[in-house]
Structure formats: C-alpha cells, structure tokens
Motif scaffolding. Sequence first.
Motif, PDB file in Angstrom:
ATOM      1  N   ARG A 317       0.804  -1.228   0.000  1.00 15.83           N
ATOM      2  CA  ARG A 317       0.000   0.000   0.000  1.00 15.83           C
ATOM      3  C   ARG A 317       0.831   1.268   0.000  1.00 15.83           C
ATOM      4  O   ARG A 317       0.296   2.359  -0.253  1.00 15.83           O
ATOM      5  CB  ARG A 317      -0.931   0.016   1.225  1.00 15.83           C
ATOM      6  N   THR A 318       2.117   1.150   0.309  1.00  9.08           N
ATOM      7  CA  THR A 318       2.925   2.356   0.489  1.00  9.08           C
ATOM      8  C   THR A 318       4.117   2.466  -0.452  1.00  9.08           C
ATOM      9  O   THR A 318       4.690   3.551  -0.579  1.00  9.08           O
ATOM     10  CB  THR A 318       3.455   2.416   1.943  1.00  9.08           C
ATOM     11  N   VAL A 319       4.515   1.362  -1.109  1.00  7.02           N
ATOM     12  CA  VAL A 319       5.738   1.403  -1.914  1.00  7.02           C
ATOM     13  C   VAL A 319       5.591   2.325  -3.118  1.00  7.02           C
ATOM     14  O   VAL A 319       6.559   2.980  -3.535  1.00  7.02           O
ATOM     15  CB  VAL A 319       6.128  -0.027  -2.356  1.00  7.02           C
ATOM     16  N   ILE A 320       4.385   2.412  -3.689  1.00  8.81           N
ATOM     17  CA  ILE A 320       4.121   3.338  -4.794  1.00  8.81           C
ATOM     18  C   ILE A 320       3.038   4.318  -4.335  1.00  8.81           C
ATOM     19  O   ILE A 320       1.891   3.909  -4.123  1.00  8.81           O
ATOM     20  CB  ILE A 320       3.654   2.602  -6.063  1.00  8.81           C
ATOM     21  N   PRO A 321       3.351   5.586  -4.159  1.00  4.01           N
ATOM     22  CA  PRO A 321       2.361   6.549  -3.667  1.00  4.01           C
ATOM     23  C   PRO A 321       1.134   6.613  -4.565  1.00  4.01           C
ATOM     24  O   PRO A 321       1.242   6.701  -5.790  1.00  4.01           O
ATOM     25  CB  PRO A 321       3.128   7.884  -3.687  1.00  4.01           C
ATOM     26  N   GLY A 322      -0.027   6.523  -3.945  1.00  2.32           N
ATOM     27  CA  GLY A 322      -1.281   6.638  -4.672  1.00  2.32           C
ATOM     28  C   GLY A 322      -1.707   5.390  -5.408  1.00  2.32           C
ATOM     29  O   GLY A 322      -2.695   5.411  -6.142  1.00  2.32           O
ATOM     30  N   GLN A 323      -0.983   4.283  -5.234  1.00  7.15           N
ATOM     31  CA  GLN A 323      -1.314   3.050  -5.944  1.00  7.15           C
ATOM     32  C   GLN A 323      -1.083   1.857  -5.025  1.00  7.15           C
ATOM     33  O   GLN A 323      -0.136   1.840  -4.237  1.00  7.15           O
ATOM     34  CB  GLN A 323      -0.460   2.918  -7.207  1.00  7.15           C
ATOM     35  N   VAL A 324      -1.953   0.859  -5.153  1.00  5.53           N
ATOM     36  CA  VAL A 324      -1.840  -0.354  -4.345  1.00  5.53           C
ATOM     37  C   VAL A 324      -1.378  -1.502  -5.232  1.00  5.53           C
ATOM     38  O   VAL A 324      -2.021  -1.817  -6.235  1.00  5.53           O
ATOM     39  CB  VAL A 324      -3.190  -0.716  -3.688  1.00  5.53           C
ATOM     40  N   LEU A 325      -0.267  -2.119  -4.877  1.00 10.96           N
ATOM     41  CA  LEU A 325       0.225  -3.281  -5.600  1.00 10.96           C
ATOM     42  C   LEU A 325      -0.488  -4.542  -5.113  1.00 10.96           C
ATOM     43  O   LEU A 325      -0.861  -4.627  -3.945  1.00 10.96           O
ATOM     44  CB  LEU A 325       1.730  -3.456  -5.373  1.00 10.96           C
ATOM     45  N   PRO A 326      -0.683  -5.525  -5.967  1.00  7.27           N
ATOM     46  CA  PRO A 326      -1.168  -6.825  -5.487  1.00  7.27           C
ATOM     47  C   PRO A 326      -0.193  -7.390  -4.464  1.00  7.27           C
ATOM     48  O   PRO A 326       1.027  -7.352  -4.663  1.00  7.27           O
ATOM     49  CB  PRO A 326      -1.216  -7.674  -6.754  1.00  7.27           C
TER      50      PRO A 326
END
Length: 350
Positions: A317-326
């Motif tokens: 939830r935090t590694v890419i700002p504004g985007q949630v990775l599977p």
Amino acid sequence: MSLTDSQAIYVSRLGRGTLGLSVVVVAILAGICIGETPIPVATVLRTLANRIFGAAYAVDPIEMGIVWNYRLPRAIVAACCGSGLAICGMVLQSLFRNALADPYLLGISAGASTGAVAVTVAGLGAGVVSMSVGAFVGAVAAFLFVAALARAAGGGVTLQGTGQIVLAGIAGSQLFNALTSFVVTKSANAEQARAVMFWLLGSLSGARWPDVWLAVPIAVIGLFACIWYARALDAFAFGAESASSLGISVKRVQVVLIGLTALVTAVMVSIVGSIGFVGLVIPHAARFLVGVRHGRLGPTVALIGAAFLIAADVISRTVIPGQVLPIGVITALVGAPAFALILLRGRRRP
C-alpha cells in the motif's frame, strides 16, 4: 527459590509465546496506522475503545471509519491468511518430507482459484454454491490430480521424500491456471476480467468484517489441528513406515491433514486470491528459530506468517504513492530469492 526444569521450560515457552503475540499485535497496529492517510496510534486506540468498550473519546468520524471499517478487518484477515497458508506449507513439507512442498507449488492454490472463479464468473452452482465451497472443491480436485500424476510418474511408489510431487504440482498449477484463464476469457466481461486478474495476484482491498468471521475460525482450526497432530508430524520426519511403527495411523492422518490443508487454502484463496511463497518460506524461517519439533514449530509458523503478510500488505500500500500493488507481488519478491536459497542449500547437502 529456584525453578524446577519443568517450570523453567514453561516460563520459557510462556515468554516466547508472549513475545510472538506482541509482535503480531504490533504488526496489526502498524497495518492500521500506516497507509495513504497516516493515522496516529492514539486515534486507533481511542477508536477501538469506543467501538469495543463503549467509550466516548472524541475521534474524527472519517478516521474512525477508516480504522474500524477498512484497516482493522484488513489487518486481521492478512494475519489469518498469513498464518493459515504458512501452517499449510509446514504440514505439507512434513507429510511429504519435501522442503519445496507448499499449497502454491502443489497446485492446491491454483485449483482453489479455478473453483472460486468458476462459481463467481461462470455461475457454476447456480448461486447455491458459495465461493469458498467452490474454492474447496477446486483445491481438492487439484491435489487429487497432482497426487495421481506423481504416483504415475513414480511408478506407483510412495510420494513421500521424492521430487515427483513437486514436478506434478508444477504441472497441476499450470493446468488449473490455464483453466482459470479460460473461464475468465469465456465468461467474464472486461470489468470482471480486470477485477479477477487483480484478485488472482492477491488483494486485501475487499477484506471486511464478514471475511474476518470466516478467516479467523479457519486459521484457528488449522493451528489447533497442527498442535493436535504435532506428534504425528514429528513421526513423519522419519518416514511413513517409521510413523506407522510408532502407532500413527498413517492413512487417517494424511487424509485429515491434507483435507484440512485444502480447506484452509481454499478459504484463504476465496478471500484474498492466490498468494504464493508464504507456505514455502515461513516454515523454513521458523525451523531456523525453534527447531523441527512441531509442538513449538506450529505456533511459531502461525505467528511469523501472520506478521509477514501484514508487513507485505503495508508495503503493497505504500511502496508506490497513490497506488496499491497486489500483495502477491510483494510475497513473490521475497519468496523467489528464498526459494533459490532453499534449492542451493539442498544441492550442497551430501
């Protein structure tokens, strides 16, 4: 006054258990606080006091909603899924005496995904069969296929201690993944296909309180079954024949534990999708910490698995700002190197 040996062992186990539970509690708290909208620990504790104990602390309604309706159930489901999948991996590795056995590699997870997709997308069961039931049927079907293929490839010999089960599991995974893709392509519209493919990579975005009431009992059942059969799992370390000579009902234990593994995997897959490498990596990490005795190994695996998947969810939830990775992407990034290390370690053994 000095403690006796038994009292010292009890105190030591109590201390380790308390430490493990504390780590999981801290992980859950971190899973609630950390996100796109950071929430202070004090706000989380006040929200929990208001909702559980009926306190009347002043808390922003939006933050209270995020904590109670979104992040808390998500963290609990992550803990249950991590715990359940890790226990399944430990059980399968013990039963088959194979360091590479886990629900993902043996095709059980892929079969569960196929069953779940067949129910939700293709409408199999005409609305009478739930997603979890469909996943369980798919998981059992996948394992039966893998077991039959491994026995045929091994000339009918026992699966325990051979590499045939892993090779058959890879074939089964590919087959059931292909079936899942076929069902999605044939029956799903564009929006459904996108949602299903994201879910298949592992997603906790839809985890809510109804999922908690399903995941918690299943994870607890898996843990207590592992503790109940700890002696039998210890005996399987020496082979099925040795276990039988020690009075273990080999066939009954295998059927019960494999069936339970299929059930736990199916329920977790139906909630969060297919998440790989948790059942492979966590048991090895736990054995490094507490040894191979399943009375201690089982609870340790459950606690580490819970903390690991919560941490993976926070990273997703935090590694890419504004985007949630599977979440499956995060577990694979950790699990793939660990898988390579296990292979290399096994090669160096005499």
